[in-house]
Design an enzyme around this catalytic site. Structure first.
Site, PDB file in Angstrom:
ATOM      1  N   ASP A  75       0.828  -1.201   0.000  1.00 54.12           N
ATOM      2  CA  ASP A  75       0.000   0.000   0.000  1.00 54.12           C
ATOM      3  C   ASP A  75       0.863   1.252   0.000  1.00 54.12           C
ATOM      4  O   ASP A  75       1.508   1.564   0.997  1.00 54.12           O
ATOM      5  CB  ASP A  75      -0.911  -0.003   1.237  1.00 54.12           C
ATOM      6  CG  ASP A  75      -1.908   1.144   1.241  1.00 54.12           C
ATOM      7  OD1 ASP A  75      -2.142   1.733   0.165  1.00 54.12           O
ATOM      8  OD2 ASP A  75      -2.450   1.444   2.312  1.00 54.12           O
ATOM      9  N   ASP A 277      -2.260   5.452  -5.404  1.00 55.42           N
ATOM     10  CA  ASP A 277      -2.432   4.547  -4.276  1.00 55.42           C
ATOM     11  C   ASP A 277      -2.554   3.101  -4.748  1.00 55.42           C
ATOM     12  O   ASP A 277      -3.594   2.683  -5.241  1.00 55.42           O
ATOM     13  CB  ASP A 277      -3.678   4.961  -3.497  1.00 55.42           C
ATOM     14  CG  ASP A 277      -3.906   4.144  -2.247  1.00 55.42           C
ATOM     15  OD1 ASP A 277      -3.071   3.283  -1.935  1.00 55.42           O
ATOM     16  OD2 ASP A 277      -4.927   4.361  -1.575  1.00 55.42           O
TER      17      ASP A 277
END
Length: 489
Positions: A75, A277
């Site tokens: 992430d 992201d």
């Protein structure tokens, strides 16, 4: 991090030192310790595996002594490594709607090297209000055969998320700031401190939707993994802040192009700031802009599933959406329709449209979804089409069109801490002017995306056993994204 309502998936790293590159490979479990500084590396390469139906990218890691196997999601939208505790209710209270911690969990009582360094200090919440809470601890962290000793991590004792994460963002976005008001060296910083890489930076190459592998390369770039020019743009700081917390950049313009024309999507959101992201499966744009994208391709929003869907056959259309960054002369990334139609679930027959112009066709989720407020997120449905370099020292992003399915490699390391991104040039005249124009009423490109001008009605529009599976999947697959401020500089 924000996963699709219908998604979770896989990455892996393993270990082999080659010249000045330490490569991680999923099959190899043994290798040199990171703390063995006699063998200096300048880049660290991770192989990413993609499970396209579930979305996302996960690392197979081991934590503790003896090592416990856990699969964690990569992430770029958060900054903590955390693992679910084996005693957490999300892991132990298994039901039809909660399959438990199928990606693994951590039992601290079984690790002889476990040290609790912050009881109750780990507390992270994502934008959809999913959360994980517990303690900070230090323990050995193994990626393949490579070990980081005493890495600080979070232990999710109370969590609504069944899998842990490897956050590789700025330290100023660590969850510890909300509890202890302090930061700690997270994984990218530790790699630099241990002299495995020269600077805190990495590049991401996810490859296409059907590819089984991609890579994350710490400390360098691979010039064979992109096409054209690698262009640098500025990362934006939150308003009234002197620190950088997320990979927020100006999204200057989004266009839809098909054989029948090109339209520029409009929004009333003003300056459009988006976060790059990898922990987000889909791409989330402002409500009005997303609705225009849906009109272009004939997508329909389903209230029950909370998704815009399209017929899967749209993958075969010769069209794309273009994303331009940091002004009209900034880098542009084209995302094809083949990358924007995702299967709703794995296993069994796909649900089908039972009425409307798409009757009888299989249903896919559309890779561009809506959100009513910042942060707007460019997730995996965008990132697969881009080669992205994250430079956390110079606070820059470099971006170029990806080279899909490249089998060549040419790794170039950053020369030193704070050195410029190799082979990259800065975008000229970077601005924050926002999208430059609107679509107007014609939507000239739309007819090239779809054979019918009207989208299928989606109330009870699905048929087949797949519809039941989709509903169950929504019940236990979670959304997330580290909470961040709305304004940027």
């Amino acid at each position: 991090m924000k996963a699709s309502p219908l998604a979770t998936a896989g990455i892996a790293l393993a270990s082999a030192a080659q010249a000045q590159v330490v490569q991680f490979d999923i099959e190899k479990r043994d290798g040199p310790l990171l703390r063995d500084l006699s063998r200096r590396a300048t880049t660290v390469n991770g192989v990413l595996s993609n499970q396209q139906v579930q979305g996302g990218y996960f690392l197979n890691v081991e934590v503790g002594t003896p090592p416990q196997n856990i699969t964690l999601q990569l992430d770029t939208g958060s900054s903590d490594v955390w693992v679910p505790a084996s005693s957490a209710a999300i892991c132990t209270e298994v039901s039809q709607r909660n399959p438990g911690c199928t990606f693994g969990s951590f039992n601290s009582d079984k690790s002889s090297t476990f040290v609790d360094v912050g009881q109750g200090d780990f507390d992270i919440t994502y934008v959809d209000n999913t959360f994980s809470k517990g303690d900070y601890f230090q323990d050995d962290f193994h990626i393949g055969g490579v070990t980081v000793s005493n890495l600080t991590m979070g232990l999710g004792l109370d969590s609504s998320i069944a899998n842990g994460l490897i956050g590789v963002g700025y330290v100023n976005d660590e969850a510890s700031l909300g509890t202890t008001r302090s930061t700690y060296p997270n994984l990218p910083v530790v790699l630099q401190k241990e002299k495995l890489i020269n600077t805190v930076a990495y590049s991401l190459w996810l490859n296409d939707l059907d590819a089984s592998t991609g890579s994350i390369l710490f400390g360098g770039i691979d010039t064979e993994k992109y096409e054209g020019d690698l262009t640098k743009i500025n990362i934006l700081r939150a308003d009234n802040s002197n620190v950088f917390t997320e990979f927020a950049v100006e999204l200057y313009e989004v266009q839809a192009t098909s054989p029948s024309g090109t339209d520029t999507l409009s929004t009333n959101a003003g300056t459009l700031v988006a976060v790059l992201d990898s922990g987000t499966t889909l791409t989330y744009l402002p409500q009005d802009m997303a609705e225009e994208a849906w009109k272009e391709v004939g997508a329909s929003y389903n209230e029950e599933f909370g998704l815009a869907v399209v017929p899967c056959s749209i993958r075969n259309i010769n069209g794309h959406f273009s994303f331009t960054f940091a002004g009209p002369q900034g880098p542009k990334i084209n995302v094809s329709m083949a990358e924007l139609a995702l299967d709703l679930f794995s296993g069994g027959p796909a649900p089908k449209f039972s009425s409307g112009p798409n009757q009888g066709q299989s249903v896919c989720e559309f890779g561009i979804q809506n959100t009513t407020g910042a942060p707007y997120l460019l997730g995996d449905t965008f990132l697969r089409s881009a080669f992205v370099v994250y430079d956390l020292v110079n606070n820059e992003i470099a971006i170029a069109p990806t080279s899909f399915n490249s089998t060549k490699t040419n790794v170039v390391a950053f020369a030193s801490s704070g050195a410029p991104i190799p082979s990259a040039t800065s975008a000229p005249n970077q601005s924050k002017s926002g999208p430059s124009s609107s679509t107007g009423s014609g939507l000239s490109a739309a007819s090239g995306f779809q054979s019918n001008d009207n989208a299928a009605p989606l109330t009870s529009a699905f048929s087949g056993p797949g519809a039941i599976v989709v509903g169950l999947t929504l019940g236990y697959t979670l959304l997330g994204s580290a909470i961040f401020g709305i304004g940027w500089l």
